[in-house]
Every structure is written in C-alpha cells, then in structure tokens.
Design a protein around this motif. Structure first.
Motif, PDB file in Angstrom:
ATOM      1  N   TRP A  52      16.114  82.302 -27.903  1.00 16.54           N
ATOM      2  CA  TRP A  52      16.653  80.954 -27.664  1.00 16.54           C
ATOM      3  C   TRP A  52      15.809  80.303 -26.555  1.00 16.54           C
ATOM      4  O   TRP A  52      14.999  80.967 -25.907  1.00 16.54           O
ATOM      5  CB  TRP A  52      18.128  81.032 -27.241  1.00 16.54           C
ATOM      6  CG  TRP A  52      18.332  81.881 -26.028  1.00 16.54           C
ATOM      7  CD1 TRP A  52      18.289  81.480 -24.721  1.00 16.54           C
ATOM      8  CD2 TRP A  52      18.563  83.295 -26.004  1.00 16.54           C
ATOM      9  NE1 TRP A  52      18.481  82.558 -23.896  1.00 16.54           N
ATOM     10  CE2 TRP A  52      18.654  83.696 -24.645  1.00 16.54           C
ATOM     11  CE3 TRP A  52      18.709  84.280 -26.993  1.00 16.54           C
ATOM     12  CZ2 TRP A  52      18.873  85.020 -24.257  1.00 16.54           C
ATOM     13  CZ3 TRP A  52      18.930  85.604 -26.594  1.00 16.54           C
ATOM     14  CH2 TRP A  52      19.017  85.950 -25.242  1.00 16.54           C
ATOM     15  N   LEU A  56      12.233  80.736 -27.830  1.00 13.69           N
ATOM     16  CA  LEU A  56      12.237  80.166 -29.184  1.00 13.69           C
ATOM     17  C   LEU A  56      11.078  79.187 -29.341  1.00 13.69           C
ATOM     18  O   LEU A  56      10.344  79.227 -30.343  1.00 13.69           O
ATOM     19  CB  LEU A  56      13.579  79.471 -29.460  1.00 13.69           C
ATOM     20  CG  LEU A  56      13.664  78.697 -30.778  1.00 13.69           C
ATOM     21  CD1 LEU A  56      13.492  79.631 -31.983  1.00 13.69           C
ATOM     22  CD2 LEU A  56      14.996  77.950 -30.881  1.00 13.69           C
ATOM     23  N   CYS A  75      16.512  82.279 -34.746  1.00 10.00           N
ATOM     24  CA  CYS A  75      16.934  82.397 -33.352  1.00 10.00           C
ATOM     25  C   CYS A  75      17.894  83.579 -33.188  1.00 10.00           C
ATOM     26  O   CYS A  75      18.357  84.161 -34.169  1.00 10.00           O
ATOM     27  CB  CYS A  75      17.607  81.107 -32.888  1.00 10.00           C
ATOM     28  SG  CYS A  75      19.095  80.653 -33.810  1.00 10.00           S
ATOM     29  N   LEU A  77      21.046  85.127 -30.087  1.00  6.61           N
ATOM     30  CA  LEU A  77      22.035  84.644 -29.127  1.00  6.61           C
ATOM     31  C   LEU A  77      22.008  85.485 -27.865  1.00  6.61           C
ATOM     32  O   LEU A  77      21.705  86.684 -27.910  1.00  6.61           O
ATOM     33  CB  LEU A  77      23.440  84.692 -29.744  1.00  6.61           C
ATOM     34  CG  LEU A  77      23.674  83.718 -30.894  1.00  6.61           C
ATOM     35  CD1 LEU A  77      24.993  84.014 -31.590  1.00  6.61           C
ATOM     36  CD2 LEU A  77      23.640  82.273 -30.396  1.00  6.61           C
ATOM     37  N   ASP A  78      22.357  84.838 -26.754  1.00  9.78           N
ATOM     38  CA  ASP A  78      22.434  85.516 -25.453  1.00  9.78           C
ATOM     39  C   ASP A  78      23.819  86.148 -25.308  1.00  9.78           C
ATOM     40  O   ASP A  78      24.774  85.505 -24.885  1.00  9.78           O
ATOM     41  CB  ASP A  78      22.184  84.491 -24.344  1.00  9.78           C
ATOM     42  CG  ASP A  78      22.388  85.097 -22.962  1.00  9.78           C
ATOM     43  OD1 ASP A  78      22.506  86.336 -22.869  1.00  9.78           O
ATOM     44  OD2 ASP A  78      22.420  84.318 -21.989  1.00  9.78           O
ATOM     45  N   SER A  94      24.567  76.993 -28.544  1.00 13.01           N
ATOM     46  CA  SER A  94      23.210  77.551 -28.533  1.00 13.01           C
ATOM     47  C   SER A  94      22.607  77.530 -29.937  1.00 13.01           C
ATOM     48  O   SER A  94      21.430  77.196 -30.123  1.00 13.01           O
ATOM     49  CB  SER A  94      23.246  78.988 -27.984  1.00 13.01           C
ATOM     50  OG  SER A  94      21.999  79.619 -28.145  1.00 13.01           O
ATOM     51  N   VAL A  95      23.416  77.873 -30.946  1.00 17.43           N
ATOM     52  CA  VAL A  95      22.936  77.816 -32.333  1.00 17.43           C
ATOM     53  C   VAL A  95      22.506  76.391 -32.665  1.00 17.43           C
ATOM     54  O   VAL A  95      21.446  76.175 -33.280  1.00 17.43           O
ATOM     55  CB  VAL A  95      24.042  78.287 -33.314  1.00 17.43           C
ATOM     56  CG1 VAL A  95      23.648  77.990 -34.763  1.00 17.43           C
ATOM     57  CG2 VAL A  95      24.319  79.779 -33.130  1.00 17.43           C
ATOM     58  N   ARG A  97      21.517  73.990 -30.612  1.00 18.06           N
ATOM     59  CA  ARG A  97      20.261  73.656 -29.912  1.00 18.06           C
ATOM     60  C   ARG A  97      19.066  74.310 -30.595  1.00 18.06           C
ATOM     61  O   ARG A  97      18.014  73.691 -30.779  1.00 18.06           O
ATOM     62  CB  ARG A  97      20.332  74.121 -28.446  1.00 18.06           C
ATOM     63  CG  ARG A  97      21.130  73.209 -27.533  1.00 18.06           C
ATOM     64  CD  ARG A  97      20.882  73.552 -26.049  1.00 18.06           C
ATOM     65  NE  ARG A  97      21.241  74.928 -25.723  1.00 18.06           N
ATOM     66  CZ  ARG A  97      22.475  75.322 -25.398  1.00 18.06           C
ATOM     67  NH1 ARG A  97      23.470  74.462 -25.370  1.00 18.06           N
ATOM     68  NH2 ARG A  97      22.714  76.596 -25.102  1.00 18.06           N
ATOM     69  N   SER A  98      19.227  75.578 -30.981  1.00 20.81           N
ATOM     70  CA  SER A  98      18.110  76.288 -31.623  1.00 20.81           C
ATOM     71  C   SER A  98      17.778  75.664 -32.972  1.00 20.81           C
ATOM     72  O   SER A  98      16.604  75.539 -33.333  1.00 20.81           O
ATOM     73  CB  SER A  98      18.458  77.769 -31.794  1.00 20.81           C
ATOM     74  OG  SER A  98      18.570  78.400 -30.527  1.00 20.81           O
ATOM     75  N   LEU A 106      19.681  82.481 -38.155  1.00 24.73           N
ATOM     76  CA  LEU A 106      20.235  83.141 -36.973  1.00 24.73           C
ATOM     77  C   LEU A 106      20.238  84.648 -37.228  1.00 24.73           C
ATOM     78  O   LEU A 106      20.715  85.100 -38.263  1.00 24.73           O
ATOM     79  CB  LEU A 106      21.676  82.653 -36.736  1.00 24.73           C
ATOM     80  CG  LEU A 106      22.512  83.397 -35.698  1.00 24.73           C
ATOM     81  CD1 LEU A 106      21.920  83.239 -34.295  1.00 24.73           C
ATOM     82  CD2 LEU A 106      23.964  82.874 -35.719  1.00 24.73           C
TER      83      LEU A 106
END
Ligand code: ZN
Length: 329
Positions: A52, A56, A75, A77-78, A94-95, A97-98, A106
């Motif tokens: 991310w 990314l 992408c 995830l954190d 976050s998804v 934004r990515s 994902l």
C-alpha cells in the motif's frame, strides 16, 4: 515444454520487495524477465506484492506503468491496524486508495487467521464480520481478492517421521502450525474461508493454492459448485494435483471457467515454467515436479493432466483476463 501452447498469464507471482531478505526487488533484471516471458509465452504476470502507499506506487511504476499489459499489481493491507477497533473501515479505505492509485486486485496472505490479532489479542479469522467493509470495497472497485488461507494440511501435523512434508518443515521451522495452543486447526481455517466466500457473494475471491485445500479436491469441487464468485489458482500445488491427476483433471475440466494458471515461483525461471506446461499439457507419467533433489514438497513424482485445448486456453489466460480486464488489450 519451454513454451506454453497458448499465451499464458502467470496469475500468482511475487515481483516486489517485501519477500526479499535484502529488501531488493525479487527480479532485479527486468529486461531479462521480459525476455523470459516472451520465450515462455507468458504474456503477463500478476504481481501480488503491491502492499500500500509508497510501496504500491513503486511497484506500479516499475511494472504496470512501465510495461502496460505485461504486469498487474495487487495491493495488500496493513494488518497492524487490527490492534485498534474500527479496523474494518480503515482497511476498506486503504483498499479504495490503492484501487484509485491503480492496484488491480487485493491479496490477502495467510497471516489472516493465523497471526493477525485484535485489540484483545484474539485471532482475526477470514470470516470475521469486522472485515466485511474490506470485501465490499473490493467488490465496489472491481478488485478480485486473492486469498491464501491456512497452508498444506501437513503443516498442521506434528513435525515427526510420519509427516510427509518433514524435510520442508525442518528447513523452514516457522512454516509449522503444529502448535494448537498458538494456531487454529486447519479445519477451522478452511471453514472460515468457506463462510467468507458464501457470505460475500458480490466479491470475487481467488482461493490461491487450489483454494487452500488441494489435498481434498472434493471440498474444492463443492466450493466451486456452490459459489460462482469463487476461483482457484494452481500455484505451488503441482505436487498435490499431480499425485491425483485423474481427479484433478476432472475438476479442472468441469470448472474450466474458475481455475487460473499461476506458479508462485519467484524469481520466475524457465525451468519452473517448463515443468508447469508439461504438467498441464501432457499425459506424461511419473516425472519430477521440481528440479530440486530431494523435491521440496514431498518425496513423490507427478503425472500430467493432458488438459484439452479449450480448457487450457481458459486456465492459461482467459479467466485471468476476465478478472483483470486491464491486462486485456
Ligand atoms: Zn504466493
């Protein structure tokens, strides 16, 4: 078999930096990688290592943007976020934004279910209701979710002389989930995947490594029959599929729209591709699934699936291009 009979997409690979011990790209020579792809008839590779944020962007710059149509970066995830409540919404953001940055899917790794914990120290499993915003965001943005759940059944068994993956577990002690005090049992994890896929029918899930349960193709068949939103890849499971080649062939033939070619072999190399093509295309019997001696995933040989051409076309590329439209054209 140095070249795939039909143009192929390697839908499961790792071209990023987070898996490298030295933090460098797994494929430092990008020109050589493109030559290998052309020589092997691999039109595109899916890079699951996009992470991310800045990482990314670095992956997209190096692959997708520099070579359109040849690479597709997913992408991640954190999962450090789960120690604070409200993580589902934060990870869904976050998804989004990515996806806006250009991620094409994902990737969820096996640490979900085995190591990721919430603020009370409780393991977060794939079917945890708090994660639903993530799956909704992926569906909204048209991202497929490649999910790695559990690991080979043998990794949950005691590491002793009766374990069929003993040499591998001795070489990688941290791959063992035998400790039932620390890790959930295999059945709980695989049930969690089944619940997740059934409860989120608008989200497309690719169960990597033959859905996580190549040892039980009847389970995989039931999952594919029950859930039109479920796909599997064959990455890193030649050894399993190749010791039950008739059942594997029947499964892939009857679910040809739901199976993806992928290797999980990084950096990509000609020898590994050649073995995959031989396995999928020929009826050769009892050959080595790896160039290593002893073979890395158990001491046995495999037999080829001899898939028909129309099935091969779907498995090699058509299914992946449907899930990742940006790779097509
Ligand atoms: Zn992988």
């Amino acid at each position: 078999m140095p070249r795939a009979r039909f143009s192929a997409v390697d839908a499961h690979n790792h071209l990023g930096r987070w898996l490298s011990p030295d933090g460098d790209w797994t494929t430092p020579e990008l020109g050589a990688l493109l030559e290998l792809m052309d020589a092997s008839n691999v039109r595109a590779i899916v890079n699951l290592d996009g992470m991310w944020g800045d990482e990314l962007e670095a992956n997209l710059d190096r692959y997708d943007r520099a070579h359109p149509g040849r690479f597709s970066t997913f992408c991640q995830l954190d999962w450090g976020q789960t120690v604070r409540p409200g993580f589902g919404q934060r990870l869904a953001a976050s998804v989004e934004r990515s996806a806006a940055a250009g991620a094409k899917g994902l990737k969820i790794w096996k640490d979900l279910g085995t190591r990721v914990r919430d603020d009370r120290g409780v393991l977060v499993l794939p079917d945890d209701a708090r994660l639903v915003p993530i799956w909704a965001a992926a569906a909204d943005r048209g991202l497929s979710v490649a999910i790695h759940t559990a690991d080979p059944v043998a990794f949950f068994d005691p590491v002793d002389e009766r374990n069929e993956r003993l040499e591998e577990l001795l070489a990688h002690p941290d791959w063992s989930f035998a400790d039932g005090e620390r890790f959930p049992r295999f059945d709980r994890l695989i049930e969690s995947l089944e619940t997740l896929v059934g409860a989120n029918p608008l989200t497309t899930f690719v169960g990597v490594h033959v859905g996580g349960y190549a040892e039980d193709l009847a389970w995989v068949r039931r999952m594919l029959d029950t859930n039109p939103n479920f796909y599997v890849d064959v990455a890193a499971r030649l050894a399993e599929l190749g010791r039950q080649p008739r059942t594997a062939r029947r499964l892939i033939e009857t679910h040809a729209d739901q199976v993806l070619f992928g290797t999980d072999a990084f950096p990509p190399d000609a020898g590994t591709y050649a073995i995959h093509f031989r396995f999928l295309e020929t009826g050769d019997e009892h050959f080595a699934y790896s160039g290593d001696d002893p073979p890395p995933q158990g001491r046995w040989a495999v037999s080829g699936l001899e898939l028909p051409d129309d099935v091969l076309r779907k498995v090699y590329a058509e299914n992946a291009l449907r899930l990742i439209p940006s790779l097509d054209g």
